[in-house]
Scaffold this motif. Structure first.
Motif, PDB file in Angstrom:
ATOM      1  N   LEU A   1       0.827  -1.211   0.000  1.00 55.93           N
ATOM      2  CA  LEU A   1       0.000   0.000   0.000  1.00 55.93           C
ATOM      3  C   LEU A   1       0.858   1.256   0.000  1.00 55.93           C
TER       4      LEU A   1
ATOM      5  N   THR B   1      -4.964   3.538  -5.900  1.00 52.05           N
ATOM      6  CA  THR B   1      -5.078   4.215  -4.605  1.00 52.05           C
ATOM      7  C   THR B   1      -6.487   4.740  -4.383  1.00 52.05           C
TER       8      THR B   1
ATOM      9  N   VAL C   1      -8.921   1.858  -3.451  1.00 51.55           N
ATOM     10  CA  VAL C   1      -8.858   1.227  -2.126  1.00 51.55           C
ATOM     11  C   VAL C   1      -9.293   2.167  -1.005  1.00 51.55           C
TER      12      VAL C   1
ATOM     13  N   VAL D   1     -10.851   1.195   2.981  1.00 53.06           N
ATOM     14  CA  VAL D   1      -9.961   1.565   4.083  1.00 53.06           C
ATOM     15  C   VAL D   1     -10.665   2.504   5.051  1.00 53.06           C
TER      16      VAL D   1
END
Length: 287
Positions: A36, A259, A262, A266
């Motif tokens: 990540l 990015t 996700v 998250v």
């Protein structure tokens, strides 16, 4: 007095075993978070930096240009909305159906209840690819091909969710439910106003599992939507970034899109992590 105060300090002192365990935990956490972190840092690099060998770990001049370019390659806003609709509607339906079915299996006594529950559990062990063609035919008979409804409808109930709710609802006192019935509460009111608050950690855990799974689902939406690019979720749209990528010149673009993809799961995990940890602790105590 000094001895009494020294004992707690000694019990909290570091030992070689504790230090080794802490280092192992830190190493595992770093290894899990590294992809990540690399994805985020690469999205901020220039195309030249993404091509350098050996690789550049930190961008010299972080830039958000790649994020602006993503919207020029794919319909970013529409894709995220599609993913949000699929994941949110499916998760909400799974929570409702799992609560109701779990309550029935946990608190009702009816003929062949345990056998039916065993059959339900057995479906958890079927690979999703086995049910792909039957579900696709059913969606076709319903006229839901190439639509978001075709993606959502077959996933309105989930065997794992029913199993999880049943296990937690079994711990709700029967006396509490009987008292509500005596007061004239309907079964639906009992499920959603009495049972649901009692199993809130399990609901939070199931919400997280279901949302992340259906947000990241790829094969089923790709099969059902049949080239209807306007209905593509973000994970399918990201494949267009991969085909757009030539060599390493647009690696930052791919990482920027990933990015953005996700971020919602998250954020949801950060919001629900306290309930998620409570559910894990509660299941361990019950086990």
């Amino acid at each position: 007095m000094s001895t009494a105060h020294a004992l707690p300090r000694m019990s909290r002192s570091w030992t070689p075993g504790k230090a080794a365990l802490t280092l192992l935990i830190v190493a595992i956490a770093v290894a899990a978070a590294f992809p990540l972190a690399w994805m985020l840092l690469t999205s901020l690099k220039t195309p030249q930096e993404t091509m350098q060998v050996p690789p550049v770990w930190l961008p010299a001049s972080p830039s958000l240009d790649a994020y602006g370019q993503v919207a020029g390659v794919i319909n970013l806003g529409r894709s995220i909305v599609n993913s949000a609709l699929i994941a949110t509607l499916t998760t909400a339906a799974i929570i409702v159906t799992s609560l109701m079915a779990g309550y029935g299996f946990a608190k009702y006594r009816f003929r062949h209840r345990d056998k039916l529950f065993a059959v339900l559990i057995a479906t958890m062990f079927l690979p999703p690819i086995v049910t792909l063609i039957p579900l696709y035919r059913i969606v076709g008979y319903l006229g839901l091909n190439a639509s978001l409804a075709g993606v959502v409808v077959p996933n309105l109930a989930n065997a794992f969710g029913i199993f999880l709710m049943r296990q937690f609802i079994r711990g709700v006192p029967d006396d509490l439910i009987e008292a509500a019935r005596i007061d004239g509460a309907s079964e639906l009111r009992i499920v959603f106003q009495i049972v649901a608050p009692s199993v809130l950690p399990a609901i939070a855990a199931l919400t997280l599992f279901a949302f992340v799974y259906h947000w990241n689902s790829y094969l089923w939406p790709l099969t059902v939507l049949q080239g209807n690019t306007d209905a593509y979720p973000i994970v399918i749209s990201l494949s267009r970034l991969l085909s757009y990528n030539r060599g390493a010149m647009n690696t930052g673009l791919v990482m920027a899109g990933s990015t953005l993809a996700v971020l919602p799961p998250v954020v949801l995990f950060i919001f629900l992590q306290r309930f998620f940890v409570d559910s894990v602790v509660a299941s361990g105590v019950k086990g």
